[in-house]
Design an enzyme around this catalytic site. Structure first.
Site, PDB file in Angstrom:
ATOM      1  N   CYS A   2       0.872  -1.168   0.000  1.00 55.49           N
ATOM      2  CA  CYS A   2       0.000   0.000   0.000  1.00 55.49           C
ATOM      3  C   CYS A   2       0.910   1.218   0.000  1.00 55.49           C
ATOM      4  CB  CYS A   2      -0.895  -0.058   1.231  1.00 55.49           C
ATOM      5  SG  CYS A   2      -1.696   1.428   1.770  1.00 55.49           S
ATOM      6  N   GLU A 105      -4.448   3.314  -5.074  1.00 55.41           N
ATOM      7  CA  GLU A 105      -3.596   2.534  -5.975  1.00 55.41           C
ATOM      8  C   GLU A 105      -3.622   3.188  -7.346  1.00 55.41           C
ATOM      9  OE1 GLU A 105      -1.662   0.407  -4.983  1.00 55.41           O
ATOM     10  OE2 GLU A 105      -2.511  -0.639  -3.257  1.00 55.41           O
TER      11      GLU A 105
END
Length: 228
Positions: A2, A105
């Site tokens: 992440c 993302e």
């Protein structure tokens, strides 16, 4: 994953969602955090236990052992290796929760820039990411080498189209168990390997490419592009 996240609720909102009766030692502050574009190496609000007390502390996102000075500090650790590899051996017993609202993302869709997506829970509740770290000591205060990493696992379902990795997100019940110092390390490993929230719990949508610039900080970064 992440690589970028948000924390905009107040720390008390995150703690309330955990339903933890423990006394809270809070060095994060009582106001909403209001951070919409949190990048690695910055301080992130983290929850961890020391004795019977829950602590909320700002901790640097990223960590490496003292003997790995020749490499950048990772920000994530793979669930498949974290419990047994030498790199994270020193901090594997030191569990924490990174409470977030969303994460981002980027997907290559053929444009001039990769397209950012925001990922959040469908029910709008906080996201409790399993983490480990070298954590502040209540008696000694923050340390020069404090830091943490978020544990990640393979993506599944439609989330694979966004990224092949995702944070291990725990339900409140499991997050409390993860934080409990009495939880055996073997049990903790099984939790991150097999009990992370499934892809169906989340939703995702395109957001403005402005989120790619860490100097952009406003709440407009989390809006769907169609709503701007």
């Amino acid at each position: 994953m992440c690589g970028r996240l948000t924390q905009y609720r107040g720390i008390h909102d995150f703690v309330a969602a955990l339903s933890m009766p423990n006394a809270l030692a809070n060095s994060v502050g009582d106001q909403p955090i209001e951070r919409y574009n949190v990048a690695p190496t910055s301080a992130v609000a983290l929850l961890h236990m020391q004795g019977d007390m829950l602590h909320a502390d700002p901790v640097r996102w990223g960590w490496r052992p003292h003997w790995a000075k020749d490499r950048a500090a990772p920000i994530n650790a793979r669930a498949e290796k974290v419990a047994h590899g030498p790199f994270f051996r020193a901090i594997w017993p030191h569990r924490a929760i990174t409470p977030i609202d969303n994460w981002f993302e980027w997907v290559d869709e053929g444009g001039a820039k990769k397209q950012p997506y925001l990922i959040r829970r469908r029910d709008g509740e906080p996201i409790f990411c399993a983490a480990i770290g070298q954590l502040p000591d209540a008696d000694e205060g923050p340390g020069e080498h404090d830091g943490f990493v978020i544990i990640t696992a393979d993506s599944a379902g439609g989330m694979v189209d966004i990224h092949d990795r995702r944070p291990v997100v725990l339900t409140p019940d499991l997050a409390r168990e993860w934080l409990d110092p009495a939880t055996p390390k073997e049990r903790a490993e099984q939790m991150v390997l097999h009990q992370g929230e499934p892809a169906e719990v989340f939703e995702w949508f395109k957001v403005d490419t402005a989120v790619g610039n860490v100097r952009n900080k406003g709440s407009e970064l989390i809006r769907p592009v169609s709503a701007q």
